[in-house]
Structure formats: structure tokens, C-alpha cells
Design an enzyme around this catalytic site. Sequence first.
Site, short mmCIF file in Angstrom:
data_model
loop_
_atom_site.label_atom_id
_atom_site.label_comp_id
_atom_site.label_asym_id
_atom_site.label_seq_id
_atom_site.Cartn_x
_atom_site.Cartn_y
_atom_site.Cartn_z
N HIS A 1 40.87 -0.64 -32.91
CA HIS A 1 40.40 -0.52 -34.29
C HIS A 1 40.85 0.76 -34.97
CE1 HIS A 1 37.61 -4.02 -34.44
NE2 HIS A 1 37.81 -3.93 -33.14
N ASP B 1 42.86 6.55 -40.86
CA ASP B 1 41.85 5.51 -40.65
C ASP B 1 42.57 4.29 -40.10
OD1 ASP B 1 39.32 4.37 -40.78
OD2 ASP B 1 38.96 5.05 -42.83
C1 GDG Z 1 36.28 1.58 -37.43
C2 GDG Z 1 37.62 2.22 -37.84
C3 GDG Z 1 38.19 0.15 -39.10
C4 GDG Z 1 28.90 2.50 -44.20
N1 GDG Z 1 27.78 3.08 -44.70
C5 GDG Z 1 26.84 2.12 -44.72
C6 GDG Z 1 27.38 0.93 -44.23
N2 GDG Z 1 28.65 1.20 -43.92
C7 GDG Z 1 29.59 0.18 -43.45
C8 GDG Z 1 30.68 -0.07 -44.47
C9 GDG Z 1 31.74 -0.71 -43.58
C10 GDG Z 1 31.53 0.00 -42.26
O1 GDG Z 1 30.23 0.59 -42.27
C11 GDG Z 1 32.52 1.12 -42.06
O2 GDG Z 1 33.74 0.58 -41.74
P1 GDG Z 1 35.07 1.40 -41.88
O3 GDG Z 1 36.18 0.47 -41.66
O4 GDG Z 1 35.10 2.02 -43.22
O5 GDG Z 1 35.01 2.58 -40.82
P2 GDG Z 1 34.57 2.85 -39.26
O6 GDG Z 1 33.10 2.77 -39.09
O7 GDG Z 1 35.18 4.17 -38.93
O8 GDG Z 1 35.25 1.68 -38.42
C12 GDG Z 1 38.10 1.67 -39.16
C13 GDG Z 1 36.91 -0.45 -38.54
O9 GDG Z 1 36.54 0.16 -37.31
C14 GDG Z 1 37.07 -1.96 -38.31
O10 GDG Z 1 38.16 -2.23 -37.51
O11 GDG Z 1 38.40 -0.36 -40.39
O12 GDG Z 1 39.37 2.20 -39.49
O13 GDG Z 1 37.51 3.65 -37.90
O14 GDG Z 1 31.53 -2.07 -43.40
O15 GDG Z 1 30.18 -0.87 -45.50
N3 GDG Z 1 26.71 -0.22 -44.13
C15 GDG Z 1 25.42 -0.23 -44.53
N4 GDG Z 1 24.83 0.90 -45.01
C16 GDG Z 1 25.50 2.08 -45.14
O16 GDG Z 1 24.95 3.06 -45.62
N5 GDG Z 1 24.70 -1.35 -44.44
#
Ligand code: GDG
Length: 457
Positions: free
Chosen positions: A155, A363
Site C-alpha cells: 500500500h 504517499d
Molecule cells: C495507506 C497509504 C494508501 C482520515 N481521517 C479520518 C478518516 N480518514 C480516512 C480517510 C481515508 C483514510 O482514512 C486514509 O487513507 P489514505 O489513503 O489517505 O492514507 P493512509 O492511512 O496513509 O493509507 C496510502 C492507503 O493505505 C490505501 O492503500 O492510499 O497511500 O499510506 O479513507 O477518509 N476517516 C474517518 N474519520 C477521520 O477523521 N472516518
Amino acid sequence: MSRLIVVSNRVSAPKAQSGGAQGGLAVALTSALREHDGIWFGWSGDAGPGHELTFSTYDGVTSATLDLSEQDIEEYYDGYANRTLWPLFHYRLDLTEFEREFQGGYERVNAVFAEKIAPEIQEDDLIWVHDYHMIPLGWLLRQQGCRNRMGFFLHIPWPPTRLLVALPDHRRLVESLFAYDVIGFQTNEWLESFRHYVTHEMDAVLGPDGSVTIGSRTIRAIACPIGIDTGEFVEAANGKTAHDAYERMAESNIGRDLIVGVDRLDYSKGLPERFAGYERYLAKHPERKNKVYLLQIAPPSRTAVQTYRDIRQTLEGLTGRINGEFADIDWVPIRYVNRGFPRDVLAGIFRAARIGLVTPLRDGMNLVAKEYVAAQDPDNPGVLILSQFAGAAEQLTEALMINPYSPDSIADAIETALEMPLEERKERWRSLMDIVAYEDVFWWRQRFVDALMNQGQ
Ligand code: GDG
């Protein structure tokens, strides 16, 4: 249809999804698993004696979790996963810690998982292992006699060879990946880095269609970008909770343009750089004072790790300084919120925001960028500003692309976005939405599982 066995560090069953920071992996896998019969294995998130599996089924998803000891957590999770592999794979050699006990704990915990999971596997199950916490698991499962098809999806980014070779025993780690039949990366860029490593450090031979051969072993390495459950997110954005959040934002905006950022509090997300870019914007555009504000939602994560406590402190300092310098008696330029919100509330906030500001320094993908797009009102969409270093930049080419290291680049994009005519906003949004809607989480799952089923046929 074969059962699907998923293994990842943390298992987040659907009932755990309301509120709090829900990781991208959890959001994506829940959607994927609901359609398949199977089991999702992982760590419970708790410390406890023994390593017994506990099974539970909720909303069509069966999970099996085990507790880890305090020492396991310290060495495997806080240590090798989050203080060694995470920074290194995000190009942060300066933050990477190399401790033998971390590596030992990582291999030990992966061996525990292999030993516990192996007896649960049936003959034609497909096994899909996720992320940097579990790289050697496939190899260890093979040691347990497991002959099933096995895939691994990373990821996070795959680092350039010159950085990866700084990891003691890097070759041992990469060699273990050859136990899988298919390895998936988020982007072509990370795939290229992997191919570079295996050809330069391991004499691998690259074949057509992503095949990689070492000795008599041929596997397939593919780029397979993860998506969101777009249909569900659009629905959430149009639902009552989102509507209430939207109204609440609109009321408190009093005609000001909202710029939103939502990120786990992590140094890879480029938050100080984002604040610096916004500060530059305010300095360059005094006429916009009181007409715009930045809402940054940043739920804390990995608080046991010092670098995560440091980033929190840095941001608190920056927020105080910028607000102190630019605020007026009736206007605060940055609202910095250190907690999580339910998904449908986020959807409403995204919809109310004129700009989605996504500025990671590195990322793997970045699902927030896709969620921001999915939440928009088609008749009056906001503008996505996206770091060129997010994996999502390979797909979301119609976003306003920025270099997060340059405050001017961020500041100029904010101005361009605020000035953008409705027609252009609609056009850009349409082409972004086409990708977010088509290449969603089901497309991703299908693409990976198809590759796994076809490998070696
Ligand atoms: C890893 C990789 C890759 C965030 N704050 C809240 C909340 N979130 C949710 C977002 C989104 C998720 O968390 C974060 O996903 P990201 O992709 O931005 O980042 P990582 O957590 O670092 O994820 C990344 C991912 O895996 C998938 O393969 O894209 O590059 O680092 O869904 O909305 N959700 C809620 N409240 C919050 O305050 N409910």
C-alpha cells in the site's frame, strides 16, 4: 468461487467503522471481503498473553485476530514496521531507525502469524497478504507447507534502490517476496523502482507482462492502483448526515471559501509544508484575508512513536504562529482539529469545501484525494489540489498538481483554484470523477485477483 483469505496487520470489521481514524486499507478491504466468502486475519490491536485466534463474523465479514505481547508490539509494530520500513519506504532515511531487535521481532511475529493461519487454509483458497508489516509472511507460509496461490499488495511506495540498500538485510526481505505468485504496487513508479532493485541487486530477468524470474522461480509484478468504494461515498455525500455537516459548515463559513485537508497525523502527509504554502498564500494575497480559511482535520496516529509526537508539536506551533500573525478579531485562518470524524460527516465537509488540499511528500496512493472528488456536487464542484508525489497523481491528472516542497507552488494553486470558472471546474471534475468512479475498489480487487488466478496458467 475460491475463498479469499486476507491477511493484514490490523483487521477492522465493519462495526468498527464509525468515527475515529479509519485507515484506507480497512475501508477498501471491507468492501472487497463482503463479496467473497473468506476470512480476514490480523492483529487484534491489543496486547495479551498467548497468540490464540479469535473468530467473529459481522455483516458478512469473518475476521480472525490474535493478540500480541508488549514486546511483539514494541519490536514488530512500533519498531520495524513504523520506525524502520515506513520512513524508509517514504524516502525518509533521516527518520529511519535500524535496530536488530526490531528486525528480530518482525520476523518472529510474522512466523507466529504463519503458524496460526496455515491450519485454517483450505486447498483452493486464494491468499492475499497486505502491506509492509507482512512482507515475509508468504515465505513463512510456504515453510508451513502452504501451496496455495498467494498475492501480496504493497500500500505504500517502493523506495528507490539507493535508499533500500541502506536497510540491513534488504536482500533477505526482498527475496522473501518471491514466495508470492503476484506482487502488486500502487503505481508504475513504485513498480519501476522494484524492477530496478531486482535487476540490479538480484540478477532477476524481466519478461513480458510483468513477469520477474530469479533462477527457476517466476512471479508477476504489477501496478494496480487502489480505489475507493465510490458508489458508497457518493451516497454518503448525498445522505442526511453529510447534508447536516454541509449545512453546519456553510453556516460557519459565512460566505468564506473553505479549503479542507484530512489526514492521519503523519510526517509523510506534508502537513507543515501545506501550512507553509497556505501561509505564503495569505502573505501574497492580503485581499483574501477574512474570505478564506483552512480546515485541517488530523486525527493522531502511532502515538507511541516519537516522530509522530514531534510532527504534532510542529503543527501546533505552526498553527499558533500563522493564526497569531494573520488572524483578525472575527477570523481565524486555520482551524486545526486533532480528532477523527465519521465518514459521512467527512463527506459533507468535503462537499462544502471549495478546495481539497492534498500535499503528501510521498504517499502510496492517497484515498482522501479520491474521496474529495467523489463527494463533490456535480453542478458546483470544488477543485482538487494534489501533490505530484502522491500515488494518486498518476491517475488524477486533471487535479491542480503541486510540488509540496514549494510554498509558492501551493500558494499559486490555491489562487488558481479560487479563481477557476465554473465551466473549468466542472470539466476537470468530470474527468477526475470518471476515473474515481471506474477505477474503484471493486475494479482494483478484480484486477488483482484476476492477476493472481491467471498467474502461471
Ligand atoms: C495507506 C497509504 C494508501 C482520515 N481521517 C479520518 C478518516 N480518514 C480516512 C480517510 C481515508 C483514510 O482514512 C486514509 O487513507 P489514505 O489513503 O489517505 O492514507 P493512509 O492511512 O496513509 O493509507 C496510502 C492507503 O493505505 C490505501 O492503500 O492510499 O497511500 O499510506 O479513507 O477518509 N476517516 C474517518 N474519520 C477521520 O477523521 N472516518
